[in-house]
Design an enzyme around this catalytic site. Structure first.
Site, PDB file in Angstrom:
ATOM      1  N   SER A  69       0.823  -1.212   0.000  1.00 29.62           N
ATOM      2  CA  SER A  69       0.000   0.000   0.000  1.00 29.62           C
ATOM      3  C   SER A  69       0.856   1.260   0.000  1.00 29.62           C
ATOM      4  O   SER A  69       1.991   1.266   0.463  1.00 29.62           O
ATOM      5  CB  SER A  69      -0.928   0.016   1.219  1.00 29.62           C
ATOM      6  OG  SER A  69      -1.661  -1.174   1.298  1.00 29.62           O
TER       7      SER A  69
HETATM    8  N1  SAH Z   1      -0.469  -4.830   3.920  1.00 31.16           N
HETATM    9  C1  SAH Z   1       0.361  -5.296   2.842  1.00 31.16           C
HETATM   10  C2  SAH Z   1      -0.195  -5.062   1.464  1.00 31.16           C
HETATM   11  C3  SAH Z   1      -1.537  -5.574   1.264  1.00 31.16           C
HETATM   12  S1  SAH Z   1      -1.999  -6.021  -0.366  1.00 31.16           S
HETATM   13  C4  SAH Z   1       1.750  -4.697   2.898  1.00 31.16           C
HETATM   14  O1  SAH Z   1       2.001  -3.844   3.774  1.00 31.16           O
HETATM   15  O2  SAH Z   1       2.582  -5.103   2.094  1.00 31.16           O
HETATM   16  C5  SAH Z   1      -3.355  -6.995   0.147  1.00 31.16           C
HETATM   17  C6  SAH Z   1      -2.984  -8.354   0.642  1.00 31.16           C
HETATM   18  O3  SAH Z   1      -4.175  -8.978   1.083  1.00 31.16           O
HETATM   19  C7  SAH Z   1      -2.406  -9.266  -0.440  1.00 31.16           C
HETATM   20  O4  SAH Z   1      -1.184  -9.789  -0.023  1.00 31.16           O
HETATM   21  C8  SAH Z   1      -3.461 -10.364  -0.575  1.00 31.16           C
HETATM   22  O5  SAH Z   1      -2.920 -11.634  -0.891  1.00 31.16           O
HETATM   23  C9  SAH Z   1      -4.077 -10.353   0.803  1.00 31.16           C
HETATM   24  N2  SAH Z   1      -5.423 -10.936   0.884  1.00 31.16           N
HETATM   25  C10 SAH Z   1      -6.447 -10.807   0.023  1.00 31.16           C
HETATM   26  N3  SAH Z   1      -7.519 -11.492   0.456  1.00 31.16           N
HETATM   27  C11 SAH Z   1      -7.156 -12.058   1.639  1.00 31.16           C
HETATM   28  C12 SAH Z   1      -7.813 -12.907   2.569  1.00 31.16           C
HETATM   29  N4  SAH Z   1      -9.077 -13.320   2.407  1.00 31.16           N
HETATM   30  N5  SAH Z   1      -7.135 -13.310   3.664  1.00 31.16           N
HETATM   31  C13 SAH Z   1      -5.852 -12.924   3.869  1.00 31.16           C
HETATM   32  N6  SAH Z   1      -5.168 -12.127   3.029  1.00 31.16           N
HETATM   33  C14 SAH Z   1      -5.806 -11.702   1.915  1.00 31.16           C
END
Ligand code: SAH
Length: 218
Positions: A69
């Protein structure tokens, strides 16, 4: 020395300071948040080829169609969750690179983060180890179900957009707890949920753009 710390050196120090000034100029006021962001070397969490862009205020690709993000969004979300209180026991849904979890760990001793893509979880582990951050508890799970074994949480931060409000997560919110979650497909709204004595109160904030919250494990 790890690859993550080689190369950038003093450049990283200066560009990191500039990023904090930019966040301030963009309206981030909480010094706790600015200090937490200043403490985490973001270049460690992005792909090596993108390390020189780590302190720009932009989302960057993590592979697997996911993105780390934008620093402003990380700062803003944490600022909202912190306003007038401490974070307490915190759950992040969507650990991705582990960056946001590392920022959260500067602010509260109890951080759990779940991720549904196993290779990303492995990378998050490695990234956190590279910065000697051992306080984050990472779990391989579908975040729709939260983390029953550690619930309830004072803070839940969802880093991917849910098609509808994830009820399972609301149930894991402690009294006085706050959850921030982007909701919607296409158009997404950042929504704040608070568990108050009279029940759950929702406040809709600004529109945002996140990758989708997906179901199941990969
Ligand atoms: N917070 C992260 C970036 C988030 S991108 C950072 O600081 O790098 C969003 C993330 O959510 C992705 O890695 C994706 O795989 C994860 N995601 C999406 N759906 C999800 C779910 N149901 N449970 C857990 N993770 C999930």
């Amino acid at each position: 020395m790890t690859r993550a710390h080689s190369g950038l050196g003093m450049t990283s120090q200066r560009t990191r300071a500039r990023m904090i000034e930019r966040l301030r100029a963009e309206g981030i006021r909480d010094e706790r948040v600015l200090a937490a962001i200043a403490a985490v070397p973001r270049h460690v969490f992005v792909e090596e080829a993108l390390a020189s862009r780590a302190y720009e205020d932009s989302a960057l690709p993590l592979g697997f169609s996911q993105t780390i993000s934008q620093p402003f969004i990380v700062a803003r979300m944490i600022e909202i969750l912190l306003a007038g209180r401490a974070l307490g026991k915190t759950l992040e849904i969507g650990a991705g690179s582990g960056y946001q979890a590392a920022v959260l760990a500067q602010l509260t001793p109890e951080v759990y983060a779940v991720e549904r893509i196993e290779p990303l979880l492995a990378r998050a582990k490695l990234n956190l180890r590279n910065i000697q951050e051992f306080r984050v508890r990472l779990k391989y799970a579908d975040g729709h179900f939260g983390l029953p074994e550690a619930a309830p949480f004072d803070t839940i931060i969802v880093a991917a957009a849910a098609a509808s409000v994830p009820q399972g997560l609301l149930q894991q919110l402690a009294p006085g707890g706050r959850m921030l979650v982007p909701v919607g497909t296409g158009e997404q709204t950042l929504s704040l949920f608070e568990r108050k004595p009279e029940g759950i109160v929702e406040t809709r904030l600004n529109s945002v753009r996140f990758v989708p919250l997906l179901s199941g494990l990969e």
